[in-house]
Structure formats: C-alpha cells, structure tokens
Design a protein around this motif. Structure first.
Motif, mmCIF file in Angstrom:
data_model
loop_
_atom_site.group_PDB
_atom_site.id
_atom_site.type_symbol
_atom_site.label_atom_id
_atom_site.label_comp_id
_atom_site.label_asym_id
_atom_site.label_seq_id
_atom_site.Cartn_x
_atom_site.Cartn_y
_atom_site.Cartn_z
ATOM 1 N N GLU A 1 56.575 50.326 -4.381
ATOM 2 C CA GLU A 1 57.414 50.297 -3.173
ATOM 3 C C GLU A 1 56.706 49.556 -2.042
ATOM 4 O O GLU A 1 57.340 48.841 -1.246
ATOM 5 N N TRP B 1 57.117 45.895 -2.864
ATOM 6 C CA TRP B 1 58.512 45.481 -2.740
ATOM 7 C C TRP B 1 58.906 45.293 -1.277
ATOM 8 O O TRP B 1 59.615 44.337 -0.925
ATOM 9 N N LYS C 1 63.801 40.546 -1.978
ATOM 10 C CA LYS C 1 64.220 41.515 -2.977
ATOM 11 C C LYS C 1 65.223 40.870 -3.934
ATOM 12 O O LYS C 1 66.435 40.995 -3.769
ATOM 13 N N ARG C 2 64.687 40.172 -4.918
ATOM 14 C CA ARG C 2 65.518 39.476 -5.886
ATOM 15 C C ARG C 2 64.992 39.752 -7.293
ATOM 16 O O ARG C 2 63.793 39.731 -7.522
ATOM 17 N N ASP D 1 65.535 41.947 -11.287
ATOM 18 C CA ASP D 1 65.677 43.300 -11.825
ATOM 19 C C ASP D 1 64.498 44.149 -11.355
ATOM 20 O O ASP D 1 63.369 43.980 -11.804
ATOM 21 N N GLN D 2 64.779 45.062 -10.431
ATOM 22 C CA GLN D 2 63.709 45.829 -9.802
ATOM 23 C C GLN D 2 62.924 46.653 -10.806
ATOM 24 O O GLN D 2 61.700 46.757 -10.714
ATOM 25 N N GLU D 3 63.601 47.234 -11.796
ATOM 26 C CA GLU D 3 62.908 48.087 -12.768
ATOM 27 C C GLU D 3 61.989 47.271 -13.676
ATOM 28 O O GLU D 3 60.886 47.707 -14.014
ATOM 29 N N ARG E 1 59.037 46.383 -11.638
ATOM 30 C CA ARG E 1 58.193 47.567 -11.463
ATOM 31 C C ARG E 1 57.253 47.745 -12.668
ATOM 32 O O ARG E 1 56.072 48.066 -12.517
ATOM 33 N N SER F 1 59.322 38.410 -9.516
ATOM 34 C CA SER F 1 58.967 38.379 -10.929
ATOM 35 C C SER F 1 58.110 37.158 -11.251
ATOM 36 O O SER F 1 57.093 37.264 -11.949
#
Length: 321
Positions: free
Chosen positions: A226, A229, A235-236, A238-240, A243, A278
C-alpha cells in the motif's frame, strides 16, 4: 537526600539523526507528521507515568487540538508510528494507549535521584488493567476515563470539572520549567547521553526478539504494498498481480524503491509518460539512472559545414592546375 516523587520530566533528549520512521512520516504527512510526532513525545514527557490513554473520546479530541490536526490524521499518524516500532503496537491497537520504549529508555536515568522508578511497560499494563477493572456503576475509572458499557463517554458536571483541572495542569507543566530541578536534570541528561547509545542497541535487539515471537500474519513491515501503491501515484494495472510481484521482492529492494520513487516522479512529473507499476517492478527500474530535465541532450552534428569546406578545397586545387 529526600528525593521528590515525580512521574513526569521537564525535557527529554532529541537526536537529530533521521531514521526510516521519520523519513516515512514526513514523506506521507509532510510537516504535520513531524510536528505531531514531536508534540506527542512532549505530551508523554509531561503526563504521569509517560503514557497517553486516548480510549476516551475527549482524550483524542484534546490531543488532536494540541497537535492542530484532525482526529483522523492524528489516529493515522499514531497507527503508522506503532507499525514502525516507535510506539507499542499492542497497547495502541487494543487499548488506544500511547507508550514508547525508546522514549522510556531516553529518560529513565533521570529517575535515579528520585524515590520512584520510571514506569516501564509492565507498570503501564498494571495501571491500565487496574483502571479498567475499577470502573464503578457511574462509569468512572480511577484513571480519569469516563466510559459506559458500550465504550462511550458519560460525564457528570463533577467529572467534567476534574477533567478540566487535569488538562489545565498538563498545559501548565508543558510551559513551565522547574528551576529547582534544572541542575539535577542537566546532570542526569549528561549521564543519559553517555549510556543511551548502548541502551538503544539493547532495545533494538529486544524489539527484534519480541517481533520474532509475533505471528507473521500480524506483522506488517514498512514499506508495505500500500505504501508503494500510494507513493507511485500511477494506479494502473491488475493490483493483485502487482501486489504478488511486490511481495516477492527483498526488503532491501523495497526500501530502495521507496527512496527512488520521489526522485523518479520529480524527473517525470507527467504520469502518462511514467512507467506502469508492473513494468517498473518487472524491469527493476529503481536501478536506472535518473535523467533530469536539466541534463542537455546530444544533438546530431551537422555535416553541412564540413561538405562546404571540402568543396572549396577541391575547387581551389583545380584552379591551381
């Protein structure tokens, strides 16, 4: 020598070396983060037994007004400081109580000339436990905290008067320096400075042992995903999935990333030209050199002048023949 029993101090050592916790708090909250931290330490200094009980709504309101920030920001800063090891995490998360082992170690030598010892973590737990146990039918605890069964404050006129007097005494202690004890404090702090560095090493070791006993699921080490991020500000993707990539990084790499991001954003303020999170992690871009706008770019050399000079030489040579 009859030493006066006292559970507060008039001042405490402040070390100028900036650590990771200070860097993170200032980076996230700006000057408000730094100011709140210092003011909380000052409140710890002038409060009996050097802990702050903010479980009562009025206590949180009072401290937030002293720090000149909203109650929400105050709670967030304290939570982050407890995660970073500056405040006791269990006391804050479970009881909304602020106590700092580092602060305790920095002032405990002052108590050598007193008839009482500085209250340690066990002593704080005893006071809190006793306070919670002795809440009577009117909702009043011995520690001055007023709570109903559901946890909300219920103050009678008499209780409010006592609370106002307590706040007034704390404010007076904040601004008043005791001349009669100043020489004793100076001697104590000189001795404290001599031994504090070794004590800090022992404290760090003890804290490490304590953390190792806690279940890994309950421990969040800075920087978290977090933190990354929010700091990256693009914020672009796939966040998961991002992560999972973050969690595979070494701790040293995570810290290097957090140090690199502010300089990277400064060199590339337009986020549309900034790498996606990413891509940034996949390419290990935190190892790249920062190219600032002030650095000049190399222009291709023009050949027009060179061709002209060669033509003139050839023409002149032909005329000589």
């Amino acid at each position: 020598m009859n030493a006066k029993e006292k559970n507060t101090v008039d001042y405490f050592p402040f070390f100028c070396k900036e650590g990771k916790a200070m860097y993170y708090i200032e980076n996230k909250y700006g000057n408000d983060g730094f100011a709140v931290w210092i003011k909380l330490l000052r409140e710890l200094a002038v409060t009996n037994h050097h802990f702050l009980d903010l479980s009562d709504e009025t206590g949180l309101m009072y401290i937030s007004s002293r720090c000149r920030v909203s109650e929400e920001m105050l709670s967030n800063i304290i939570t982050d400081l407890s995660k970073l090891g500056e405040f006791d995490k269990t006391l804050w998360n479970e009881h909304q109580v602020i106590w700092s082992e580092k602060f305790y170690n920095s002032i405990k030598d002052v108590y050598r000339k007193r008839s009482n010892e500085c209250t340690d973590l066990d002593g704080v737990w005893e006071i809190i436990t006793e306070s919670r146990r002795n809440i009577d039918g009117s909702g009043r605890s011995e520690g001055g905290t007023f709570r109903s069964e559901g946890g909300k404050s219920q103050q009678t006129k008499q209780n409010k008067t006592k609370l106002d007097k307590t706040k007034q005494m704390e404010a007076e202690n904040f601004d008043k320096f005791s001349e009669s004890e100043s020489e004793d404090f100076e001697d104590d702090l000189v001795s404290s400075h001599r031994t504090l560095e070794a004590e800090n090493l022992n404290t760090d070791f003890a804290q490490t042992k304590q953390l190792n006993k806690v279940e890994s699921a309950q421990v969040q080490t800075w920087p978290t995903f977090e933190d990354f991020w929010e700091a990256y500000k693009k914020k672009r993707g796939d966040q998961e999935k991002i992560r999972k990539k973050w969690e595979k990084l070494k701790q040293s790499e995570k810290e290097a990333i957090m140090e690199y991001i502010p300089r990277y954003i400064e060199s590339q303020p337009d986020k549309q030209f900034r790498k996606d999170p990413s891509t940034f992690l996949n390419n290990k871009s935190w190892n790249d050199e920062i190219i600032t706008r002030s650095q000049s770019t190399h222009q291709p050399a023009s050949t027009a002048g060179t061709v002209s000079r060669i033509y003139q030489k050839l023409t002149a040579g032909g005329g000589a023949r």
